[in-house]
Structures are given as structure tokens and as C-alpha cells.
Design an enzyme around this catalytic site. Structure first.
Site: not given
Ligand SMILES: CC(C)(COP(=O)(O)OP(=O)(O)OC[C@H]1O[C@@H](n2cnc3c(N)ncnc32)[C@H](O)[C@@H]1OP(=O)(O)O)[C@@H](O)C(=O)NCCC(=O)NCCS
Length: 400
Positions: A280, A337
Site C-alpha cells: 500500500h 483487497d
Molecule cells: C499498492 C501499490 C500500488 C503501492 O505501490 P507503491 O507505493 O507505488 O510501491 P512500489 O510499486 O513503488 O513498490 C515498492 C517496492 O515494493 C515492491 N512491491 C510493492 N508491492 C508489491 C507486491 N504486491 N508484491 C511484490 N512486491 C511488491 C515493488 O516491487 C518495489 O520493490 P523494489 O523497491 O525492489 O523495486 C503496490 O503495492 C501494488 O501494486 N500492490 C499490488 C496491487 C494491489 O494490491 N493494489 C491494491 C491497493 S489497495
């Protein structure tokens, strides 16, 4: 190679870099763009408050109706106020024919959330004065109307997909009960009503998330509540935001068994793919809504569903365990979720309806934000960090 560069001189400005300009924040991360008294998310403590009240207390003691009142009016209602809201809301549940009828002509493959987005936009045509947003009382009534109609829309869209006529709302039922009834025409089980009410409470609001920001951005142009909320629904459709719940359930089915979880996680991480329902932008601990929903699952499964959902739940528990062990250094834990999809699966709801149900609840928060935005508006108009060329010559097509 760019052909205009090879043949013609281009004056280029020195390209600014991100470190040259600290005001540049990709995704506006951490930028405080407006004042609000609606919701506070403490991502470090894992605490969520609506109007200053811990969502855990709302989940335990309140109802979706009371939560709507709290979000829109900024205080918990006394009995008379709650009754007044309920009477108004029940009166406004019905969809006008010009909004209901077009469902018949929607393309068969349309996602229910996008169908909902279209119906909300259509509602504008039923409000002759929609563009006049100067009267706070009219705006509040529009908000109650949208919140009340949202569940009627989702149920009608779902029934249409199965070739069935939409059912009219039943005014003596609560929001949750009425929605479940309109889906199937069967009186729902008490535990299903409670679970649906909880889902609605927990999804109603979540601060400056992407779709709420969208509603506020559109509202800041003085666009109608219908345009703003319909835009917010579109923002919710992406899997980085609302679309993750249905993907979680698909992922759990594809894993198939708790024994396969470890290999699944290894594989996802090795190909740098994300695990749905995990992580998140704000929470650096487990999302409190995930904890609350997880808490009701054992009883819900026992009373309302069967072995299949129990198996999904066990896969989810194992997945949480493995992810927490492998990814806690990155502060990655289950978000809302992760368990909401299993709750809806236990209620027998089709997985591609999950995000529409999320939206049906979040309409309450979006409306509260739209009201707040238009009551003290400042047009959103950020800047670009322009990285392109300047003074490029226009070259006739024959010379390119
Ligand atoms: C929710 C979300 C978009 C937040 O993302 P964010 O703050 O932009 O974080 P990032 O995408 O920049 O990820 C940061 C790090 O964690 C990792 N990471 C984040 N979410 C992850 C996940 N669900 N599974 C595996 N790795 C994950 C990324 O690969 C990244 O790793 P790195 O630093 O080695 O490259 C992201 O966690 C995600 O895509 N989750 C899955 C989709 C989801 O559940 N969405 C509902 C949100 S309520």
C-alpha cells in the site's frame, strides 16, 4: 533517429533533472494538495479514522447508513437525523427509466464497473439543475441520491448480465439487505447482511486515494457531482487501486492449495511481478481493514459458504505468512483487497462485481470530498516539468 534532428538545427534548452527541481514529485507522492476533515490514515500505526472516529469502532458498532451520515454531515446522527436520512435515501433508491433502460443496450462484454460509470454520468440528465452547485442543501441531496442509487445500479447491471429484469428496491430494508435482495430476489441470510454492511462501512472512505483525488480534481472545475463521481469510478477500475480484489481471488484459485504458496511467491518475485492484495502506498503495516475482514471470515465461511471458500481462505492465510516473512523488509503486508475478495466470494458474488461493490460504498466518501471541494474550491492545475525540445522547425511533409 529523429529525422528533423539530422537535417535541421534545433535549439535545445538544458534539460532539467529531478534533482534540479525538488518540487517535482512523481505521482504527487507526499504532496498535500488540499485541506480536509473527512478522513485520516496513519500508515505507520495502521489506523484509519472517518471524521475522527476509528473505523474499528464503526465496524463494531455502526451501520453503513450511520457511516454515510457521519461522512456527509461530520457528526454521528441522533435517532431522528438517522431516520430522516433513511427515509430520504429509501425514496431516492429507484433509478429513473432513462437511466435504467440503457443497460439493455450495453455491450455484452462491458465490465460492471464501467457500466456503473456510464450510468452515473447519465444521471446528470435527470437533474435539470446539475450545473448549479451553489446551494449546499441541493448538493447534499444529490450526494444522498447518488449513494442510494449506486447499489440499485450495480444490482441492475448484474441481473442484466444474466438476462434478468432489474428488481425494484425495497424501502423497508437496510442498504446492505436491499442490495443483496436486489441481486437475487431472495431474502438474504442475516450473516450475509452483516458482512455486506461491514464491507460497505470499510470501503466508504480512504483519504486522498487516487479516485478521491480524481473526484476532487473534476469537482474543482465546478463540474457536476455526476461527472466527478463517474470520473472517480473510472480511476478505481485500475488494478493499482480498486481492481485488485477480483485479481486476488483469481490468484488464490490459481494457487490452488496452501502447499503451493511458497513456490508461487518465489516465482512471482523472481520475475518481478507483484502479488495482488499486498502493499500500500500509505500503510507500512497491515491495513486495519484487512484485519477486520479477516476476523469475520471463519464465521462467515461456516455459516454462508462451503469448502471451496474455506480452501481459498487457507491459501490466503498461508500467503500472508510467506509474504510477511519474505517482504516485511519492504513493509509489504495485506491491504483491504486481500481479504475483501474472499468475503465477497463467500457471499456468492461474481468476482468481476467486486470493484463495483467497492465503488457502491466509496460513493459516500467521494461525495463527501466533492462537497468539501466545492464548498472551498481552488481549481487544481499543477505544472509539468517540461523535458521536450524548443524551437523545432516545422518541416513540410515532402521534406521529412
Ligand atoms: C499498492 C501499490 C500500488 C503501492 O505501490 P507503491 O507505493 O507505488 O510501491 P512500489 O510499486 O513503488 O513498490 C515498492 C517496492 O515494493 C515492491 N512491491 C510493492 N508491492 C508489491 C507486491 N504486491 N508484491 C511484490 N512486491 C511488491 C515493488 O516491487 C518495489 O520493490 P523494489 O523497491 O525492489 O523495486 C503496490 O503495492 C501494488 O501494486 N500492490 C499490488 C496491487 C494491489 O494490491 N493494489 C491494491 C491497493 S489497495
Amino acid at each position: 533517429m529523429d529525422p528533423t534532428r539530422s537535417k535541421h538545427h534545433t535549439t535545445k534548452m538544458a534539460i532539467p533533472t529531478i534533482s534540479d527541481d525538488p518540487s517535482y514529485r512523481p505521482g504527487l507522492e507526499g504532496v498535500q494538495a488540499c485541506r480536509s476533515s473527512i478522513c485520516h490514515v496513519d500508515g505507520q500505526a495502521g489506523k484509519l479514522e472517518y471524521r475522527g472516529i476509528d473505523v474499528k469502532n464503526l465496524a463494531e458498532h455502526s451501520s453503513f447508513e450511520e457511516t454515510i451520515y457521519l461522512l456527509l454531515y461530520n457528526h454521528l446522527p441522533v435517532e431522528r437525523e438517522l431516520n430522516q436520512l433513511n427515509i430520504l435515501s429509501q425514496k431516492l433508491r429507484r433509478l429513473p427509466a432513462p437511466v435504467l433502460n440503457p443497460i439493455e443496450g450495453f455491450p455484452a462484454g462491458i465490465h460492471p464497473l464501467i457500466a456503473m460509470q456510464a450510468l452515473i454520468a447519465l444521471l446528470q440528465g435527470d437533474d435539470y439543475y446539475a450545473d448549479d452547485i451553489s446551494n449546499p442543501h441541493h448538493n447534499l441531496r444529490r450526494a444522498v441520491s447518488l449513494i442510494s442509487k449506486a447499489s440499485t445500479m450495480v444490482a441492475a447491471i448484474e441481473r442484466h448480465r444474466h438476462g434478468e429484469q432489474a428488481l425494484p428496491p425495497v424501502s423497508k430494508y437496510s442498504h446492505a439487505e436491499n442490495f443483496l435482495f436486489m441481486l437475487t430476489g431472495e431474502p438474504p441470510h442475516e450473516c450475509a447482511i452483516k458482512a455486506m454492511d461491514l464491507l460497505l462501512i470499510l470501503h466508504a472512505e480512504h483519504g486522498m486515494n487516487n479516485s478521491t483525488f480524481t473526484a476532487r480534481v473534476i469537482g474543482s472545475t465546478n463540474a457536476s457531482i455526476y461527472s466527478s463521481i463517474s470520473g472517480a469510478v473510472g480511476a478505481l477500475s485500475g488494478f493499482l487501486h480498486g481492481g485488485a480484489n477480483e485479481r486476488v481471488v483469481r490468484m488464490l484459485y490459481s494457487i490452488g492449495d496452501p502447499e503451493n504458496v511458497e513456490a508461487f511467491v518465489e516465482e512471482r518475485l523472481s520475475i518481478k511481478k507483484k502479488i495482488m492484495g499486498i502493499g500500500h502506498r500509505v500503510y507500512k503495516v497491515k491495513d486495519p481493514r484487512a484485519t477486520i475482514l479477516q476476523g469475520i471470515l471463519p464465521d462467515l465461511i461456516e455459516q454462508c459458504s462451503g469448502e471451496e471458500v474455506k480452501r481459498l481462505y487457507n491459501i490466503a492465510l498461508r500467503l500472508e505468512e510467506v509474504v510477511t516473512e519474505k517482504l516485511n523488509k519492504k513493509d509489504l503486508y495485506p491491504n483491504v483487497d486481500f481479504y475483501s475478495g474472499i468475503v465477497m466470494e463467500a457471499l456468492g458474488i461474481a468476482s468481476d462485481l467486486f470493484t463495483a461493490i467497492f465503488a457502491m460504498s466509496r460513493v459516500a466518501g467521494w461525495c463527501a470530498h466533492w462537497l468539501e471541494q466545492v464548498s472551498a474550491n481552488r481549481l487544481f492545475r499543477p505544472k509539468l516539468l517540461y523535458m521536450g525540445d524548443h524551437n523545432r522547425p516545422y518541416i513540410q511533409i515532402k521534406d521529412r
